[in-house]
Design a protein around this motif. Sequence first.
Motif, short mmCIF file in Angstrom:
data_model
loop_
_atom_site.label_atom_id
_atom_site.label_comp_id
_atom_site.label_asym_id
_atom_site.label_seq_id
_atom_site.Cartn_x
_atom_site.Cartn_y
_atom_site.Cartn_z
N MET A 1 25.77 16.49 6.80
CA MET A 1 25.49 15.14 7.30
C MET A 1 26.76 14.51 7.85
O MET A 1 27.80 14.51 7.19
CB MET A 1 24.92 14.27 6.17
N ALA A 2 26.69 14.01 9.06
CA ALA A 2 27.86 13.39 9.68
C ALA A 2 28.21 12.09 8.96
O ALA A 2 27.33 11.35 8.51
CB ALA A 2 27.58 13.11 11.15
N ARG A 3 29.47 11.83 8.84
CA ARG A 3 29.91 10.59 8.19
C ARG A 3 30.41 9.61 9.24
O ARG A 3 30.86 9.99 10.32
CB ARG A 3 31.02 10.87 7.17
N ASP A 4 30.36 8.35 8.91
CA ASP A 4 30.90 7.32 9.79
C ASP A 4 32.40 7.21 9.57
O ASP A 4 32.86 7.06 8.43
CB ASP A 4 30.24 5.97 9.50
N ILE A 5 33.16 7.29 10.64
CA ILE A 5 34.62 7.14 10.56
C ILE A 5 34.96 5.71 10.94
O ILE A 5 34.70 5.27 12.06
CB ILE A 5 35.32 8.14 11.48
N THR A 6 35.53 4.99 10.00
CA THR A 6 35.79 3.57 10.21
C THR A 6 37.27 3.24 10.35
O THR A 6 37.62 2.10 10.65
CB THR A 6 35.21 2.75 9.03
N HIS A 7 38.14 4.22 10.12
CA HIS A 7 39.58 3.98 10.24
C HIS A 7 40.22 5.14 11.00
O HIS A 7 39.65 6.22 11.10
CB HIS A 7 40.24 3.85 8.86
N ARG A 8 41.41 4.89 11.52
CA ARG A 8 42.19 5.95 12.16
C ARG A 8 43.61 5.91 11.61
O ARG A 8 44.11 4.84 11.22
CB ARG A 8 42.20 5.79 13.68
#
Length: 208
Positions: A1-8
């Motif tokens: 399941m793909a995860r949401d990336i909220t930071h870089r």
Amino acid sequence: MARDITHRYIDPFAQIWLGAARRIGLRVERTPDAYAATDGGGTLAIGNDKTLDADDSLAQMIFHELCHSLVEGEDSFRKPDWGMDNTGLDHDWREHACLRTQWVLAGRHGLRGVFAPTTDFRAFWDALSGDVLADRTDPSVQSAIAAIRRAEHPPWAPHLNLALAASARIAAEAAAFTPEPDVLWTAVTARPRHPTGLHAGDASGTCG
């Protein structure tokens, strides 16, 4: 399941100097088309990582360009490339003034090795020692003295000194975890102490 990336992730040194440049009034953009250039309108273009040497960093590049701005004065923010002409007769002494300024400001925080320039003028930097402002007849010394004084005033202050102090803290911590002799963190040196017992750069203002 793909995860949401909220930071870089941004390198801490880069974050400090991008923020310092922003506070001073510059937008930093990375480009493959230039090593370092300003447009006179608030944009500082810095070469992307592929254009930099292995011992270089975005932080050092920004610091170096800010030292150029200190030498050339506040009006230089409105001139492409700080108003400098790298083919002109006065280019060398202006670059020398920048490096003298860089030497003094970085030295106050033990960062000369970390923030050493990687340009064709590296030989001049490597030859610096002792009081690099001693020869008051040298135009590069005269300009460097004026530049160092400007660093205590807006738009550079307090942001430039805060960035140097933050960089010194990170560099010292990284050095403690660096056994490899060829890694740049090993170039960190102890911060010099003022006769008051404070580390240089701990307080604003001057004596007298």
